[in-house]
Design an enzyme around this catalytic site. Structure first.
Site, PDB file in Angstrom:
ATOM      1  N   ASP A  76      22.292  67.615  29.315  1.00  0.00           N
ATOM      2  CA  ASP A  76      22.858  67.356  30.642  1.00  0.00           C
ATOM      3  C   ASP A  76      22.042  66.286  31.357  1.00  0.00           C
ATOM      4  O   ASP A  76      20.846  66.107  31.107  1.00  0.00           O
ATOM      5  CB  ASP A  76      22.952  68.630  31.474  1.00  0.00           C
ATOM      6  N   GLU A 141      19.502  71.940  32.387  1.00  0.00           N
ATOM      7  CA  GLU A 141      18.112  71.672  32.756  1.00  0.00           C
ATOM      8  C   GLU A 141      18.035  70.950  34.085  1.00  0.00           C
ATOM      9  O   GLU A 141      17.156  71.219  34.902  1.00  0.00           O
ATOM     10  CB  GLU A 141      17.424  70.848  31.667  1.00  0.00           C
TER      11      GLU A 141
END
Length: 395
Positions: A76, A141
């Site tokens: 991500d 994250e």
């Protein structure tokens, strides 16, 4: 069958996936395809929690007889902002003058692309690995980090997985490849102080009670004196006030409430619990100190709330892991990396509860910025470091 030995091609495939948290964006699918070409088995668990989006994750393993090395990271990325500000579209993986542009180029799709290439080259040269390698990759994250690594580790453990060592491929180098290996991280603790007063006219302060006086007094007690002077492996603990707010737009009204938020990055002098106790003690003393109350007859009325789950300080001592990676960096770059605990938190804070962990990846100068980019030479250099590390780690 062509193995994914080229980190440039690997990274281009990942950047072209718009995986802004919480969207998977095709990034885990692209990565899974690369890993399956090398004989990895893969799982894609989805985790959920109240008030957070569902997150897809990936755990892939290639098993062998010997130690188990985990590579961890995230696909991500943060939003690109206004795409018109970019020299090249943020999800195009454009290359110009030996540099690839794109969101996630260094944080941290580049690290993933290089480790994939390193594993592929090792298999191409040596056949099977003398042990096991797993990829533990999350899509959570850059977001709340609730449905990502912390749950993926527990999910894997419940299925019998255990690891001997881990590398997190975050961009650890301040200026150039080979500058720094992260062998630990400071802890992080956040809180909010709310002081209650009595609203009133600014011209009649005796009829009101100004909470701003109280919030200033309490905040000052957290800023001075310093919490510590640092330790052998960590810099001094540091508290930053991140917001002060009274919610008042009128200049002639005394507000009825004032809040201040803070974050402290702390070293191994403290645990999260002992630091919380120290903060509470400081606030209590300041709230009751007659010298600080500026004529108030009663103690400052306040509330303290802790925000988010604290991150605990940790330091890795594994000589094989640190020594092998240090030697690999030095062999490829010609310089000995600094072993550091500086910077913010990462998902290594979760992994440290399962196995020794270090962090090493690309340079972080453009992470989260417009025109995030990476030199193609650095992709090749990091791949060579990872490849050498894999060979030496498994011996």
């Amino acid at each position: 069958m062509t193995l994914p030995v080229n980190p440039v091609d690997n990274l281009a495939a990942l950047i072209r996936c718009p995986s802004v948290t919480p969207a998977e964006g095709g990034a885990l699918t692209a990565l899974e395809k690369m890993l399956k070409l090398m004989g990895f088995s893969a799982n894609r668990p989805v985790f959920s929690d109240d008030n957070t989006p569902d997150i897809e994750n990936l755990y892939a393993r290639k098993s062998g007889n010997g130690p188990h090395l985990m590579f961890a990271g995230h696909t991500d990325v943060v939003p690109p902002g206004d795409e018109k500000d970019w020299k090249h579209p943020p999800f195009a993986a454009a290359i110009e003058d030996g540099v690839m542009y794109g969101r996630g180029a260094v944080d941290m799709k580049g690290g993933i692309a290089c480790f994939v290439a390193a594993v592929a080259r090792h298999i191409e040269k040596h056949g099977n690995i003398k042990g096991s390698i797993s990829f533990l990759i999350t899509g959570d994250e850059e977001g709340p980090a609730v449905n990502g690594t912390v749950k993926l580790l527990e999910w894997a453990k419940q299925r019998g997985e255990s690891w001997d060592a881990s590398i997190v491929g975050e961009p650890t180098n301040p200026n150039a490849l080979g500058d720094m290996i992260k062998i630990g991280r400071r802890g992080s603790l956040s809180g909010t102080i709310t002081v209650h007063g009595v609203q009133g006219h600014a011209a009649y302060p005796h009829l009101a009670e100004n909470p701003v006086r109280g919030i200033v007094t309490l905040v000052d007690s957290l800023l001075y004196p310093a919490f510590d002077e640092g330790t052998a492996n960590f810099q001094a603990s540091n508290l930053e006030v991140t917001t002060i707010d009274v919610g008042n737009k009128a200049t002639n009204v005394i507000p009825n409430k004032a809040t201040a938020s803070f974050n402290i990055r702390f070293n191994d002098t403290w645990t999260a619990e002992s630091l919380q106790a120290e903060i509470i003690s400081r606030l209590e003393r300041a709230a009751r100190d007659n010298r600080l109350r500026q004529g108030r007859e009663t103690p400052i009325k306040y509330e303290l709330t802790w925000r988010e789950r604290p991150s605990h300080v940790f330091l890795t001592h594994d000589e094989k892991l640190i020594g092998t990676l240090t030697a690999s960096v030095e062999a490829v770059t010609g310089k000995r990396p600094e072993l550091s605990t500086s910077g913010g938190t990462s998902d290594a804070r979760f992994i440290k509860d399962y196995c020794p962990v270090v962090e090493f990846g690309l340079t972080g100068q453009t992470m989260h910025m417009v025109d995030e980019r990476v030199a193609l030479a650095d992709l090749e250099g990091l791949t060579q470091i990872y490849e050498r590390f894999i060979a030496d780690f498994f011996g």
